[in-house]
Design an enzyme around this catalytic site. Sequence first.
Site, PDB file in Angstrom:
ATOM      1  N   SER A  48      -5.136 138.561  14.493  1.00  0.00           N
ATOM      2  CA  SER A  48      -5.037 139.653  15.463  1.00  0.00           C
ATOM      3  C   SER A  48      -6.353 140.389  15.666  1.00  0.00           C
ATOM      4  CB  SER A  48      -3.954 140.652  15.043  1.00  0.00           C
ATOM      5  OG  SER A  48      -4.354 141.393  13.911  1.00  0.00           O
ATOM      6  N   LYS A 109      -6.489 147.468  12.540  1.00  0.00           N
ATOM      7  CA  LYS A 109      -6.710 147.491  13.983  1.00  0.00           C
ATOM      8  C   LYS A 109      -7.994 148.278  14.281  1.00  0.00           C
ATOM      9  CE  LYS A 109      -2.792 145.403  14.666  1.00  0.00           C
ATOM     10  NZ  LYS A 109      -2.775 143.970  15.024  1.00  0.00           N
TER      11      LYS A 109
END
Length: 285
Positions: A48, A109
């Site tokens: 990701s 993230k």
Amino acid sequence: MAKNKAAKTKAADEGSMLKLLRDIVVILILVLGIHSCVAKPFYIPSDSMMPILRNGDRLIVSKYPYGWSYASVSFHLAPKKPGRWFGKLPERGDIVVLEHPVTRVDYIKRVIGLPGDTIELRGGALIINGKPIKREVQPMLSVPVDANMPGSDSSLGRFVTRDAAGKAVLELPIVRETLPGGATFDTIDMGPGYLTDDYGPITMPADHLFLMGDNRDGSADSRVPVDRKGLGGPVPFDAIAGRAEIISFSTDGTAEWYNPLSWFEALRPGRAGTNLRPERQASKN
């Protein structure tokens, strides 16, 4: 005499055992303290955050840059109480580790939006406070395929091809983004047609951040509902556990626990020492 000697021996053994237990407890407290307050290792289990982070990377995450909250405590031992000691907001572009606000699972993230920012995506293009950010298409990035990458549930499988030597590689479409404040970094943009290409606009509440993965079409982040393993929108600042600093080492997935030689053979060259802080340049955004 014999009984006294036996009693002394037993007392000495018990004293040694208590000392050993005390030492173990002290060591555990020190480890937990360092993990929670200073720094801890972190393992990347997915793609990701490609292209900067790969499945199999090991990182050092610092715990002090943003102050401390319940999320700072390692192993999710602390109750979820609001508040932060010596809190300092991240900068746009920082890569952060967080505790998922619902599931309490660790995520990693990039910070895209700060409190008060309005975030929008149209056709995959990011818009912050009404202004499209700078996007520059880069040459395709070639990454060797190995046992860790792409993973079985990866969104990047369709980019597997062969190089001139016949080796399997990922040929990835790269777009370089520059955020307000000057943070610049590479993202993967797989093209149109993904549900996360269009989002918002949404304005960040106080003490909330908007987080996204660099693999823009393969990241369960603030754009994705919780029932699809996403973050379900803006994330409370209190959920941030620390900042990703550097890659310590990276493995290709071929190591076998019973074969120490394979541990070294599995190391990916050129990954150790990679700085995870974004480059920052003058920006007119």
